[in-house]
Design an enzyme around this catalytic site. Structure first.
Site, PDB file in Angstrom:
ATOM      1  CG  ASP A  37      58.938  41.645  82.405  1.00  0.00           C
ATOM      2  OD1 ASP A  37      58.767  41.259  81.235  1.00  0.00           O
ATOM      3  OD2 ASP A  37      59.775  41.149  83.183  1.00  0.00           O
ATOM      4  CE1 TYR A  65      65.918  46.599  82.059  1.00  0.00           C
ATOM      5  CE2 TYR A  65      68.120  45.800  81.515  1.00  0.00           C
ATOM      6  CZ  TYR A  65      66.792  45.986  81.170  1.00  0.00           C
ATOM      7  OH  TYR A  65      66.335  45.566  79.949  1.00  0.00           O
ATOM      8  CG  ASP A  79      57.544  38.874  87.663  1.00  0.00           C
ATOM      9  OD1 ASP A  79      56.645  38.191  88.205  1.00  0.00           O
ATOM     10  OD2 ASP A  79      57.474  39.249  86.486  1.00  0.00           O
ATOM     11  NE  ARG A 175      60.945  38.283  83.947  1.00  0.00           N
ATOM     12  CZ  ARG A 175      60.227  37.509  83.123  1.00  0.00           C
ATOM     13  NH1 ARG A 175      59.385  36.621  83.629  1.00  0.00           N
ATOM     14  NH2 ARG A 175      60.339  37.616  81.821  1.00  0.00           N
TER      15      ARG A 175
END
Length: 303
Positions: A37, A65, A79, A175
């Site tokens: 993203d 992550y 987000d 997300r």
């Protein structure tokens, strides 16, 4: 210029922006194995030149992550880039180490996850975000993912944020995971920050900042410096398959290999690095049921 370049993506640019910059600088075809993203940072493997032929070996990679959940607010994109569509008071008892750790532990293992509406997944020929932008309703099917491990990094009681590290399978949307964490804490939330620190065996320590790559444009008169940069940072296709065994083919066998003719072999079934008698790397082949099949041809030495 063929191989894999590990780029450290910065916040604010798209993965396609990075691809376009590297393509312009390297002057060769460039592809990626999965986007990040615009607000996300971290590891973005790019395939250059003939390296695009090994994309299928990279798209199935698991990932690691580091993310931050903002509790008490929900956005339309899940987000920090989206519009806040709901707010809720966060009880300080929710942001307690033991409670959060229990919730995170519950999320480990195989499970179904519904991707966010603002994503590039295609349903009925259209990307989900296209439906979202037109306020069109669409049923989003769940997908099976796996969380191998998830650990708490830190809590900020004042800001009502949770930082965590997750090792997950391909196709996992962080997300959606952030929203799930908030829901299990009986509140709402969104992904405030995201940093991808590992893709398969490629780590953030290997990643090259895009600004460093951009300096190559000013090295047009310093060809040796540019050559050294690519030699030092580009992972060749031969290096990518370095853990695989090798097979040397003579001239006749190599001709058959180039032409896609299967050849009987005694080695066990798996993928192999293929070399000619001059020890030049040709590409890869797969042995299945005692037959060597051409997989990837990087270069025809006869050309």
């Amino acid at each position: 210029m063929d191989g894999i370049l590990i780029v450290k993506k910065e916040k604010g640019c798209t993965s396609h922006d990075v691809v376009a910059k590297v393509k312009r600088i390297a002057k060769t075809k460039v592809g990626h194995t999965g986007t990040l993203d615009p607000m996300a940072t971290g590891v973005l493997p790019l395939l250059l030149g003939e390296g695009t032929k090994i994309s299928k070996y990279l798209i199935e990679h698991d990932k690691i992550y580091e993310a931050v959940v903002q509790l008490g607010k929900k956005t339309d994109t899940a987000d920090g880039e989206g519009k806040v569509i709901e707010e809720k008071e966060v009880d300080t008892n929710l942001v307690m180490t033991e409670k959060v750790q229990r919730v995170l532990k519950q999320l480990e293992g195989k499970q179904k996850q519904r991707p966010p509406i603002y994503s590039a997944i295609k349903i009925k020929g259209k990307k989900l975000y296209e439906y979202a932008r037109k306020n069109e309703e669409i049923e989003i099917p769940e997908r099976e993912i796996e969380i191998y491990s998830i650990q708490l990094i830190s809590l900020n009681e004042e800001e009502k944020t949770i930082s965590f590290r997750v090792h997950c399978s391909k196709g996992t949307y962080i997300r959606s995971l952030c929203e799930t964490i908030a829901e299990k804490l009986n509140t709402i939330g969104y992904m405030k920050e995201l940093n991808r620190v590992k893709v398969g065996k490629f780590t953030i320590e290997q990643a090259i900042p895009i600004k460093e790559i951009e300096t190559l444009e000013s090295m047009q008169q310093e060809e040796n410096q540019a050559i050294n940069f690519w030699q030092e940072n580009l992972i060749t296709i031969e290096q990518f398959f370095k853990d695989k065994s090798s097979i040397i083919l003579n001239e006749r066998q190599l001709t058959l290999f180039y032409n896609g003719v299967q050849q009987t072999r005694q080695e066990k079934d798996e993928i192999y690095r293929i070399y000619n008698e001059e020890n030049q790397f040709i590409g890869t082949g797969i042995i299945e049921k005692s037959l060597l099949k051409r997989e990837i041809v990087i270069k025809n030495i006869k050309d």
